[in-house]
Design a protein around this motif. Sequence first.
Motif, PDB file in Angstrom:
ATOM      1  N   TYR A 267       9.559   9.401  12.615  1.00  0.00           N
ATOM      2  CA  TYR A 267       9.504   8.370  11.763  1.00  0.00           C
ATOM      3  C   TYR A 267      10.848   8.104  11.233  1.00  0.00           C
ATOM      4  O   TYR A 267      11.106   6.948  11.072  1.00  0.00           O
ATOM      5  CB  TYR A 267       8.643   8.683  10.496  1.00  0.00           C
ATOM      6  CG  TYR A 267       8.326   8.173   9.457  1.00  0.00           C
ATOM      7  CD1 TYR A 267       7.387   6.821   9.603  1.00  0.00           C
ATOM      8  CD2 TYR A 267       9.109   8.235   8.200  1.00  0.00           C
ATOM      9  CE1 TYR A 267       7.328   5.990   8.511  1.00  0.00           C
ATOM     10  CE2 TYR A 267       8.775   7.163   7.177  1.00  0.00           C
ATOM     11  CZ  TYR A 267       8.071   6.237   7.384  1.00  0.00           C
ATOM     12  OH  TYR A 267       7.860   5.376   6.074  1.00  0.00           O
TER      13      TYR A 267
ATOM     14  N   LEU B 162      12.869   6.056  13.467  1.00  0.00           N
ATOM     15  CA  LEU B 162      12.465   4.505  13.432  1.00  0.00           C
ATOM     16  C   LEU B 162      12.894   3.822  11.961  1.00  0.00           C
ATOM     17  O   LEU B 162      13.376   2.708  11.810  1.00  0.00           O
ATOM     18  CB  LEU B 162      10.863   4.515  13.432  1.00  0.00           C
ATOM     19  CG  LEU B 162      10.429   4.864  14.610  1.00  0.00           C
ATOM     20  CD1 LEU B 162       8.651   4.708  14.695  1.00  0.00           C
ATOM     21  CD2 LEU B 162      10.651   3.710  15.777  1.00  0.00           C
ATOM     22  N   TYR B 163      12.772   4.664  10.896  1.00  0.00           N
ATOM     23  CA  TYR B 163      13.003   4.046   9.591  1.00  0.00           C
ATOM     24  C   TYR B 163      14.187   5.103   8.881  1.00  0.00           C
ATOM     25  O   TYR B 163      13.738   5.966   8.210  1.00  0.00           O
ATOM     26  CB  TYR B 163      11.964   3.957   8.793  1.00  0.00           C
ATOM     27  CG  TYR B 163      10.868   3.164   9.612  1.00  0.00           C
ATOM     28  CD1 TYR B 163      10.793   1.785   9.830  1.00  0.00           C
ATOM     29  CD2 TYR B 163       9.608   3.888  10.184  1.00  0.00           C
ATOM     30  CE1 TYR B 163       9.870   1.119  10.562  1.00  0.00           C
ATOM     31  CE2 TYR B 163       8.852   3.223  10.802  1.00  0.00           C
ATOM     32  CZ  TYR B 163       8.713   1.693  11.068  1.00  0.00           C
ATOM     33  OH  TYR B 163       7.816   1.025  11.784  1.00  0.00           O
TER      34      TYR B 163
ATOM     35  N   GLN C 100       6.197  -1.870  15.061  1.00  0.00           N
ATOM     36  CA  GLN C 100       6.872  -2.385  16.200  1.00  0.00           C
ATOM     37  C   GLN C 100       5.803  -2.360  17.296  1.00  0.00           C
ATOM     38  O   GLN C 100       5.150  -1.385  17.676  1.00  0.00           O
ATOM     39  CB  GLN C 100       8.057  -1.494  16.612  1.00  0.00           C
ATOM     40  CG  GLN C 100       9.149  -1.814  15.368  1.00  0.00           C
ATOM     41  CD  GLN C 100      10.230  -0.405  15.736  1.00  0.00           C
ATOM     42  OE1 GLN C 100      10.389  -0.068  16.769  1.00  0.00           O
ATOM     43  NE2 GLN C 100      10.900  -0.304  14.607  1.00  0.00           N
TER      44      GLN C 100
ATOM     45  N   ASP D  92       7.979  -7.703  15.901  1.00  0.00           N
ATOM     46  CA  ASP D  92       7.467  -6.985  14.615  1.00  0.00           C
ATOM     47  C   ASP D  92       6.512  -7.632  13.839  1.00  0.00           C
ATOM     48  O   ASP D  92       6.193  -7.376  12.955  1.00  0.00           O
ATOM     49  CB  ASP D  92       8.568  -6.176  14.053  1.00  0.00           C
ATOM     50  CG  ASP D  92       9.639  -7.180  13.539  1.00  0.00           C
ATOM     51  OD1 ASP D  92       9.218  -8.429  13.725  1.00  0.00           O
ATOM     52  OD2 ASP D  92      10.772  -6.893  13.082  1.00  0.00           O
TER      53      ASP D  92
ATOM     54  N   HIS E 123       3.790   1.552   8.866  1.00  0.00           N
ATOM     55  CA  HIS E 123       4.918   1.438   9.596  1.00  0.00           C
ATOM     56  C   HIS E 123       4.480   2.087  10.843  1.00  0.00           C
ATOM     57  O   HIS E 123       3.434   2.765  11.039  1.00  0.00           O
ATOM     58  CB  HIS E 123       6.249   2.521   8.912  1.00  0.00           C
ATOM     59  CG  HIS E 123       6.489   1.710   7.613  1.00  0.00           C
ATOM     60  ND1 HIS E 123       7.387   2.452   6.778  1.00  0.00           N
ATOM     61  CD2 HIS E 123       6.180   0.726   7.170  1.00  0.00           C
ATOM     62  CE1 HIS E 123       7.746   1.633   5.909  1.00  0.00           C
ATOM     63  NE2 HIS E 123       7.022   0.561   6.147  1.00  0.00           N
TER      64      HIS E 123
ATOM     65  N   VAL F 273       4.304   2.602  15.316  1.00  0.00           N
ATOM     66  CA  VAL F 273       4.592   1.793  16.877  1.00  0.00           C
ATOM     67  C   VAL F 273       3.093   1.530  17.392  1.00  0.00           C
ATOM     68  O   VAL F 273       2.275   2.666  17.408  1.00  0.00           O
ATOM     69  CB  VAL F 273       5.531   2.836  17.858  1.00  0.00           C
ATOM     70  CG1 VAL F 273       5.476   2.132  18.933  1.00  0.00           C
ATOM     71  CG2 VAL F 273       6.966   2.757  17.282  1.00  0.00           C
TER      72      VAL F 273
END
Length: 791
Positions: free
Chosen positions: A408, A411-412, A453, A463, A477, A479
């Motif tokens: 996580y 990604l962020y 995403q 996105d 949030h 994928v």
Amino acid sequence: MVWQTMKQSIRNGLNHEGVLPGPLKLQRKAATYYIKAKGYRASLQSRGLVYAYALAVSEENASGGTIVTAPTCGACGVLPAVLYHMFTSHDMSEQRILRALATAGLVGNIVKQNASISGADVGCQGEVGVACAMASAAACQLFGGSPAQVEYAAEMGLEHHLGMTCDPVCGLVQIPCIERNAFAAARALDADLYASFSDGHHTVSFDRGVEVMRQTGHDLPSLYKETSEGDHDIFLREMVSNAVDATQKLKTLAAQGDFKGEIGDTTYKENANAIIGHFGLGFYSSFMVASKVEIITKSYKEGSKAVKWSCDGSPAFEIEDADKAERGSDIILHIADDCKEFLQKNKIEELLNKYCKFMAVPVAFGKKTEWKDGKNVETDEDNIINNVEPLWTKAPSTLKDEDYKKFYHTLYPMQDDPLFWIHLNVDFPFNLTGILYFPRIKSSIDMQRNKIQLYCNQVFVTDQVEGIVPEFLTLLHGVIDSPDIPLNVSRSYLQSDSNVKKISTYITKKVADRLNSIFKENRKEFEEKWDDLKIFINYGMLSQEDFYERYKTLIKDNQTDKDGNLVYLYANNKEEQYSYIEAAKQKGYSVLLMEGQLDTPMVNMLEQKLEKSRFTRVDADIIDRLIVKEDAKKTDLSKEQSDNLTEALGEQNQPVLITQNEYMRRMKAMSQFQAGMNFYGQMPDSYNIVLNSDHALVKKKSRVRKLALPYSIRKQNKKKPEEITQQEKDDVHNTEKAISDEKAKRNEIISGYAKNNNIVHQLIDLALLQNGMLKGASLDAFLKRSVDMIK
């Protein structure tokens, strides 16, 4: 060579049966159509054979066979079908076919120079439409048409495809592209026949048709083209994706024993050697940024010779022998003047990180650097772009909480730890994997969207996932990866498809089930996370009917009034409304805390959904009137005393309360969300003061002179109107006037008494203070009065 390749592609297509590659599992039709056509009489046979030839070439293209781009891959079946039909059914000579092919090329080049043959620029009208125009002109010339008739045939072939958009399913040149090739080939013969019957004179010229197509393509929204003008950077994603596919194909061939050599380093390297397989549409995206493309390639097969292919984006290209020792392909792009930004190292690295971070084969871009002697120096180690493992491809049972949290933050990087996550993994009736995270979003913070995403086989697509993920879950949030999500050819936009609806329903169910499981199995954890979760739940129930049906069981209580209505009490500020909440608790009632951004529309929606139920804020009235259990309690005060906004609230409750009407308060709140309700938003706040007639202080301060009703009036009440004399009527009038004057005097006395009585002021100010409404000078006066009263 071009004509020979066209003929061979038709023969290859007619000799192949089975299923085309790809998730659509589309059955080949060319061979079947050819056999059926042979069984019909002349007119139907002719049309059926043209269909079969066009299908044959298009199916060869879709399966990776060799075809001629006339003018493009997506429209490669139209011109070969018409020429082959002329060659086999009308005994046209090879030389005449070649002259007709030259005419077709002339038509195609006119369009390319004055408009476009690219689906990325003008949609499918630039591909199938231009192919039809080329085939129409070629057929008309073969049948002896005059130059005017040939131009007319070309104009009709193009005109009747104007406005055709580019919308292949799943981004594959299969549906509806293959069918469009067959119909366009048949339409080309119709245009030829129609022009041949004329003298060639017509109103709309071919040049005008080309200009209209150019303008129409310019006006088409990017959604209906192969790519949007702002998506030029996808060329790099497509090139790398093709190389990764080729690398994996080589590994498969080696595993099957079809490739005996050393696989070696299969890392894909920018500006270096890479195995390259079938060039599909993805390769042709290179012409979006390049004025010329060169490929030097050598097959893995033993004895293969290297070949150099070069093209400037026109239908023409050159092939020549080349020197290359190792297998693989070098791709050289001559970047156009308006795309020089793609020559910058930082730009390329940014795009590789965006699109290729999770590709299955290592992607190297340059060398790693280290700080040495006061500057960055390149090392011998490759700079691998995709060094993060795609966690969603692993089995959940093999992962720990730390793995999910680490991924996580990859990604962020700037986000707090997520609340929890959902690992998606389904292979029927569609393929879908992914991880969705619930982020920490406080209700007081602006909502953030578009953090999910979308990937297709580990290749980043977009996105913008509103079409796949329900609207309220775009706050999540994570994928999602699926090869079954239909995209346009550029793989940048979603298309309407039944799989999308199924995926959306599946995700909604998974989220609702996860929330329900936490609520039932770990209520404490649910309550601790409620501040972050409520915005998802409220938004979901407001916008998604099936989510509401799954989640509504969590809102239950047993607070019913005397009419059997279930009353939900709620507060939106537990500190400011503390005393009202406590009064409800003393009655054994529960109070919902609804302080989120969407709670006002949420309350309105729930009242419409739930039968015999209503929502009331806890400070809308006294507690006995919010949930009326029985008829009004009798007060010890007289009617005259009770007229002064009094209620029997019990001796232990506050002497004075301030309430706000639920309807007016809610209408004012809704004006912030709903158009057409500004009238309510501009209205001033309205409050009611309620005196507790049971409280000793109210009883003491409510002593007023009792007004007796004269005997004459009581006596008249027993008579009929016609029995009352004029004198009696005058007595009534005079008595009523005297009573009115007496009430006015009483009110004046009460007003004067209250004005100068500190106890009355203190009681009212206490009620205002309880509601946070005592401020400024009034608050200062209250404090001074309180000190004086203590003395």
